[in-house]
Design a protein around this motif. Structure first.
Motif, mmCIF file in Angstrom:
data_model
loop_
_atom_site.group_PDB
_atom_site.id
_atom_site.type_symbol
_atom_site.label_atom_id
_atom_site.label_comp_id
_atom_site.label_asym_id
_atom_site.label_seq_id
_atom_site.Cartn_x
_atom_site.Cartn_y
_atom_site.Cartn_z
ATOM 1 N N MET A 1 40.788 32.594 26.184
ATOM 2 C CA MET A 1 39.324 32.699 26.241
ATOM 3 C C MET A 1 38.910 34.106 25.859
ATOM 4 S SD MET A 1 36.778 31.963 29.451
ATOM 5 C CE MET A 1 37.469 33.260 30.451
ATOM 6 N N ASN A 2 38.057 34.247 24.901
ATOM 7 C CA ASN A 2 37.542 35.540 24.482
ATOM 8 C C ASN A 2 36.065 35.617 24.833
ATOM 9 O OD1 ASN A 2 39.956 36.484 23.227
ATOM 10 N ND2 ASN A 2 39.559 35.051 21.558
ATOM 11 N N LEU A 3 35.601 36.800 25.002
ATOM 12 C CA LEU A 3 34.195 37.011 25.324
ATOM 13 C C LEU A 3 33.595 37.932 24.276
ATOM 14 C CD1 LEU A 3 34.583 37.565 29.164
ATOM 15 C CD2 LEU A 3 33.868 35.475 28.005
ATOM 16 N N PRO A 4 33.255 37.416 23.086
ATOM 17 C CA PRO A 4 32.816 38.276 22.000
ATOM 18 C C PRO A 4 31.476 38.933 22.241
ATOM 19 C CG PRO A 4 32.515 35.961 21.449
ATOM 20 C CD PRO A 4 33.291 35.988 22.721
ATOM 21 N N HIS A 5 30.743 38.448 23.245
ATOM 22 C CA HIS A 5 29.431 39.041 23.501
ATOM 23 C C HIS A 5 29.529 40.355 24.259
ATOM 24 C CE1 HIS A 5 30.491 36.543 26.955
ATOM 25 N NE2 HIS A 5 29.745 37.361 27.686
ATOM 26 N N GLU A 6 30.706 40.673 24.784
ATOM 27 C CA GLU A 6 30.890 41.940 25.478
ATOM 28 C C GLU A 6 31.781 42.842 24.633
ATOM 29 O OE1 GLU A 6 29.290 42.611 28.017
ATOM 30 O OE2 GLU A 6 28.825 40.752 29.075
ATOM 31 N N HIS A 7 31.634 44.155 24.761
ATOM 32 C CA HIS A 7 32.485 45.080 24.033
ATOM 33 C C HIS A 7 33.394 45.813 25.008
ATOM 34 C CE1 HIS A 7 28.900 47.296 25.343
ATOM 35 N NE2 HIS A 7 29.699 48.342 25.449
ATOM 36 N N ASP A 8 34.477 46.368 24.474
ATOM 37 C CA ASP A 8 35.377 47.126 25.333
ATOM 38 C C ASP A 8 34.658 48.346 25.887
ATOM 39 O OD1 ASP A 8 37.393 45.362 24.831
ATOM 40 O OD2 ASP A 8 38.210 46.521 23.150
ATOM 41 N N GLU A 9 34.881 48.620 27.184
ATOM 42 C CA GLU A 9 34.190 49.722 27.840
ATOM 43 C C GLU A 9 35.191 50.587 28.585
ATOM 44 O OE1 GLU A 9 30.284 48.491 29.799
ATOM 45 O OE2 GLU A 9 31.462 46.657 29.828
ATOM 46 N N ALA A 10 34.811 51.812 28.812
ATOM 47 C CA ALA A 10 35.575 52.655 29.715
ATOM 48 C C ALA A 10 35.461 52.072 31.122
ATOM 49 C CB ALA A 10 35.031 54.083 29.681
ATOM 50 N N GLY A 111 40.169 37.715 38.557
ATOM 51 C CA GLY A 111 41.303 36.814 38.651
ATOM 52 C C GLY A 111 41.905 36.484 37.303
ATOM 53 N N THR A 112 42.558 35.330 37.252
ATOM 54 C CA THR A 112 43.259 34.872 36.049
ATOM 55 C C THR A 112 42.994 33.389 35.855
ATOM 56 O OG1 THR A 112 45.028 36.456 36.515
ATOM 57 C CG2 THR A 112 45.499 34.750 34.888
ATOM 58 N N VAL A 113 42.779 32.977 34.592
ATOM 59 C CA VAL A 113 42.629 31.566 34.256
ATOM 60 C C VAL A 113 43.611 31.230 33.130
ATOM 61 C CG1 VAL A 113 40.213 31.514 34.960
ATOM 62 C CG2 VAL A 113 40.794 31.978 32.570
ATOM 63 N N ARG A 114 43.872 29.944 32.966
ATOM 64 C CA ARG A 114 44.759 29.496 31.896
ATOM 65 C C ARG A 114 44.025 29.526 30.568
ATOM 66 N NH1 ARG A 114 45.634 25.831 36.075
ATOM 67 N NH2 ARG A 114 47.706 26.028 37.054
ATOM 68 N N GLY A 115 44.657 30.120 29.562
ATOM 69 C CA GLY A 115 44.148 30.124 28.202
ATOM 70 C C GLY A 115 45.150 29.477 27.270
ATOM 71 N N PRO A 116 44.806 29.352 25.985
ATOM 72 C CA PRO A 116 45.718 28.708 25.026
ATOM 73 C C PRO A 116 47.072 29.381 24.931
ATOM 74 C CG PRO A 116 43.531 28.981 24.082
ATOM 75 C CD PRO A 116 43.535 29.740 25.372
ATOM 76 N N LEU A 117 47.114 30.701 25.179
ATOM 77 C CA LEU A 117 48.369 31.437 25.018
ATOM 78 C C LEU A 117 48.900 31.976 26.346
ATOM 79 C CD1 LEU A 117 47.480 33.419 21.771
ATOM 80 C CD2 LEU A 117 48.738 31.261 21.976
ATOM 81 N N GLY A 118 48.397 31.430 27.445
ATOM 82 C CA GLY A 118 48.857 31.895 28.748
ATOM 83 C C GLY A 118 47.705 32.384 29.608
ATOM 84 N N GLY A 119 48.032 33.179 30.632
ATOM 85 C CA GLY A 119 47.019 33.648 31.566
ATOM 86 C C GLY A 119 46.068 34.652 30.938
ATOM 87 N N VAL A 120 44.776 34.518 31.261
ATOM 88 C CA VAL A 120 43.736 35.403 30.748
ATOM 89 C C VAL A 120 43.001 36.017 31.945
ATOM 90 C CG1 VAL A 120 41.619 35.561 29.390
ATOM 91 C CG2 VAL A 120 43.443 33.990 28.696
ATOM 92 N N PRO A 121 42.901 37.341 32.021
ATOM 93 C CA PRO A 121 42.158 37.954 33.126
ATOM 94 C C PRO A 121 40.659 37.708 32.991
ATOM 95 C CG PRO A 121 42.839 39.626 31.561
ATOM 96 C CD PRO A 121 43.483 38.348 31.122
ATOM 97 N N VAL A 122 40.001 37.496 34.113
ATOM 98 C CA VAL A 122 38.551 37.273 34.118
ATOM 99 C C VAL A 122 37.897 38.151 35.172
ATOM 100 C CG1 VAL A 122 38.558 34.937 33.185
ATOM 101 C CG2 VAL A 122 38.822 35.276 35.645
ATOM 102 N N LEU A 123 36.721 38.619 34.853
ATOM 103 C CA LEU A 123 35.904 39.430 35.751
ATOM 104 C C LEU A 123 34.502 38.864 35.675
ATOM 105 C CD1 LEU A 123 35.620 42.080 37.488
ATOM 106 C CD2 LEU A 123 35.034 43.233 35.338
ATOM 107 N N LEU A 124 33.894 38.560 36.814
ATOM 108 C CA LEU A 124 32.575 37.931 36.774
ATOM 109 C C LEU A 124 31.746 38.295 37.992
ATOM 110 C CD1 LEU A 124 32.723 34.183 37.816
ATOM 111 C CD2 LEU A 124 34.757 35.641 37.926
ATOM 112 N N VAL A 125 30.436 38.095 37.841
ATOM 113 C CA VAL A 125 29.474 38.188 38.928
ATOM 114 C C VAL A 125 28.813 36.825 39.051
ATOM 115 C CG1 VAL A 125 27.354 39.269 39.759
ATOM 116 C CG2 VAL A 125 29.053 40.633 38.536
ATOM 117 N N ALA A 126 28.715 36.300 40.270
ATOM 118 C CA ALA A 126 28.129 34.980 40.486
ATOM 119 C C ALA A 126 27.111 35.042 41.611
ATOM 120 C CB ALA A 126 29.218 33.962 40.812
ATOM 121 N N GLU A 127 26.194 34.081 41.601
ATOM 122 C CA GLU A 127 25.192 34.012 42.654
ATOM 123 C C GLU A 127 25.858 33.786 44.000
ATOM 124 O OE1 GLU A 127 22.314 34.872 42.463
ATOM 125 O OE2 GLU A 127 21.570 34.547 40.429
ATOM 126 N N GLY A 128 25.292 34.393 45.027
ATOM 127 C CA GLY A 128 25.816 34.245 46.377
ATOM 128 C C GLY A 128 25.029 33.228 47.157
#
Length: 317
Positions: A1-10, A111-128
């Protein structure tokens, strides 16, 4: 899973943007990842094990102990919307691991989710949780605080040897405060009102150590700042149990022989106008969180409330 709408950040920039998003009502959470529902936003996690570990440590340092929502491909079946389910919902059965933090009325997940080539790290904010958490009928003031903040009662208790603490202080302490300290531990309500607890090593918030420091200050410099009151261990003196980031301070007035009847005294930074509250610490805190007319209210600013823990170990590593 790629997130092209975000760019790499410090890392610092990523954490700052994450923190801004973590406050409820700052903006709508609409993820641009294909197939993801509204109610969360995915951010780009950094690449590489070293960067990911640094991010995890930074999240623990800033937000305290994480809740372990999923591990080794299995989600905790007891997780609800009140304990972090919005962090799992976008990924379905692809979830591998997920840690969650509650902050500012929203959830932060890493966390981590399954992607086509293995585990993909994910970072998110969700409603509480939605605003106005329902307090169980017949609940105590402490129960009201737990319901209002969504505190996880399965979290490890803050262990305190109360017999030793009370022997060192030379006084018993209110029962409701001792229960509050065990359930919540060291930290701050709404990341604003800091609770002092025995044995805390975070930011000078050890109840016993602070009492000794104030007493030492009075012996060395006098107690004019607290007049017309004295400072404990003077008879009927002030014993501090909390403060705020704006330097308001909260005390018991240790008058009478029954600690459960000690009133709360509060004062702003200028020590000019004292406010007396003839009730317990837990009632005082509940009203701070829920009553917009309370003089130290956070309900004027937040619809949802939380507890920001300090120094809790990350048990999910």
């Amino acid at each position: 899973m790629n997130l092209p709408h975000e760019h790499d950040e410090a890392p610092a920039e990523l954490l700052a943007r994450l923190h801004r998003r973590a406050w409820a009502d700052t903006d709508e959470l609409r993820c641009r990842e294909p197939g993801h529902p509204d109610g969360h936003v995915c951010l780009t996690a950094p690449a590489g094990e070293v960067a990911l570990d640094a991010l995890r440590r930074a999240l623990v340092e800033r937000y305290g102990r994480a809740r372990n929502l999923a591990r080794d491909g299995y989600a905790d079946p007891t997780v609800t919307v009140h304990t972090g389910l919005p962090l799992l919902a976008p990924f379905g059965d692809r979830i591998v691991a997920m840690r969650g933090w509650s902050h500012g009325g929203r959830w932060i997940g890493f966390g981590t989710v399954r992607g086509p080539l293995g585990g993909v790290p994910v970072l998110l904010v969700a409603e509480g949780r939605g605003p106005g958490a329902e307090v169980p009928e017949g609940s105590t003031w402490l129960g009201g605080i737990v319901a209002t903040t969504g505190r996880d009662l399965a979290a490890p208790r803050h262990a305190v040897d109360w017999a030793d603490v009370e022997a060192r202080l030379g006084t018993a302490l209110p029962v409701d405060y001792k229960q509050l300290a065990e359930v919540f531990g060291e930290g701050a309500f709404d990341d604003y009102l800091r609770l002092y607890v025995p044995g805390s090593d975070a930011r000078g918030s050890d109840l016993t150590g602070n009492a000794f420091r104030l007493a030492g200050h009075v012996r060395a410099h006098g107690g004019a700042l607290w007049e017309p009151y004295a400072v404990y261990p003077a008879p009927g003196g002030l014993l501090q149990w909390g403060d705020t980031e704006q330097a308001a301070t909260f005390y018991w007035l240790t008058e009478g022989g029954d600690p459960d009847r000690w009133p709360v005294l509060a004062v702003e930074e200028d020590f000019d106008s004292w406010v007396r509250f003839d009730g317990t610490v837990t009632e005082f805190l509940y009203r701070v969180l829920t009553d917009p007319h309370h003089p130290f209210s956070t309900a004027r600013y937040f619809d949802r409330h939380w507890f920001e823990p300090y120094g809790e170990p990350d048990l999910t590593a």
